[in-house]
Design an enzyme around this catalytic site. Sequence first.
Site, short mmCIF file in Angstrom:
data_model
loop_
_atom_site.label_atom_id
_atom_site.label_comp_id
_atom_site.label_asym_id
_atom_site.label_seq_id
_atom_site.Cartn_x
_atom_site.Cartn_y
_atom_site.Cartn_z
CB THR A 192 6.68 2.21 5.73
OG1 THR A 192 6.24 0.85 5.79
CG2 THR A 192 6.09 2.99 6.88
CB THR A 228 16.38 -7.53 10.10
OG1 THR A 228 16.07 -8.75 10.76
CG2 THR A 228 17.01 -7.86 8.77
CG ASN A 284 -0.27 0.24 2.52
OD1 ASN A 284 0.96 0.22 2.59
ND2 ASN A 284 -1.04 0.44 3.58
CE1 TYR A 335 5.38 -4.55 13.61
CE2 TYR A 335 6.67 -5.20 15.52
CZ TYR A 335 6.48 -5.20 14.15
OH TYR A 335 7.39 -5.82 13.32
CE LYS A 383 -11.44 -22.16 4.83
NZ LYS A 383 -12.32 -21.03 4.76
CG ASP A 392 -4.30 -1.27 3.45
OD1 ASP A 392 -4.10 -2.30 4.13
OD2 ASP A 392 -4.25 -0.12 3.90
#
Length: 308
Positions: free
Chosen positions: A35, A173, A32, A143, A103, A56
């Site tokens: 960031t 990371t 989206n 988060y 699924k 999104d």
Amino acid sequence: MKTILITGGAGFIGSNLCKRLIKDNIVICLDNLSTGDMTNIMPLLENPNFKFIEHDIINPIDIEIDEIYNLACPASPVHYQKDSLQTLKTCVFGIYNLLELAKKYNAKILQSSTSEVYGNPLIHPQNEDYFGNVNINGPRSCYDEGKRCAETFMSDYHKQYDVNIKIARIFNTYGKNMRQDDGRVISNFIVQALSNKEITIYGDGSQTRSYCYIDDLIDGLIKLMESNISTPINLGNPFEYSILKTAEIIMSKIETKSQIVFKKLPQDDPIKRKPDITKAKKELIWEPKISLNEGLDKTIAYFKEIIQ
Ligand code: UDP
């Protein structure tokens, strides 16, 4: 050739994964662009096996695929706290939509979970059996709890519908394709040192983190997708550094006029973090190969190129 969906594919980890997987697969990159950044995937757009979709994951999507890597979510505290409800929805509604897709097409799905599920950990190092110490109502909760709930969605879709799931708990990371304004510690210190700005240490710098270079993480994610492990697995580099030491190492590698300044420690900032990667070593035959020294050199070179 497999068709692989990478959500968050224009972001830091996602774009590095797209680049690796495009060699042998058809890659559908979905983002989206909250960031994520198109410049990260620009070189891939010419490849006929690569497709970009702006979307999104909060909203359902229907594409026929063989595998899904879900990397869609801002991961830097600065960015995920900007719109905490959006972060929570991305984690929870997002994984629900992707599990429905997995699924429907009988696809494998890998969720990028996080060391944040351990919160401010009371055991050290953190292994996968630890339930964590997470504030339900703090600034990091959108988060942390979002990612915890996503793991529950994953394991319950596995139990109820036999969806083929993989859960990677990713520790700190760093590396190429991080944003200049990412806000996380390694990129902040490098960008600050390169531009002769103050090096901002939050608190007294005694808190610790353990840093994994992006290429090692990508190897781990692909190995996990190819494995038959459906329980959570830590992926990270177990070498642990204090934040003060991290600043000193980075400053020793860059000619800079920057000085260290100490700022207020954010609420609920974990005091220490280090992955126990015994499980990944044994079951994936994976462990990081790139030292902080080597990874920092590559990352500094990357930021030197992109900094205006
Ligand atoms: N940190 C810092 N200065 C910065 C950015 C981060 O001292 O400019 C500290 C932060 O308070 C935390 C650690 O570095 O203790 C790692 O922060 P980061 O945002 O990279 O990610 P986290 O591991 O907290 O999710």
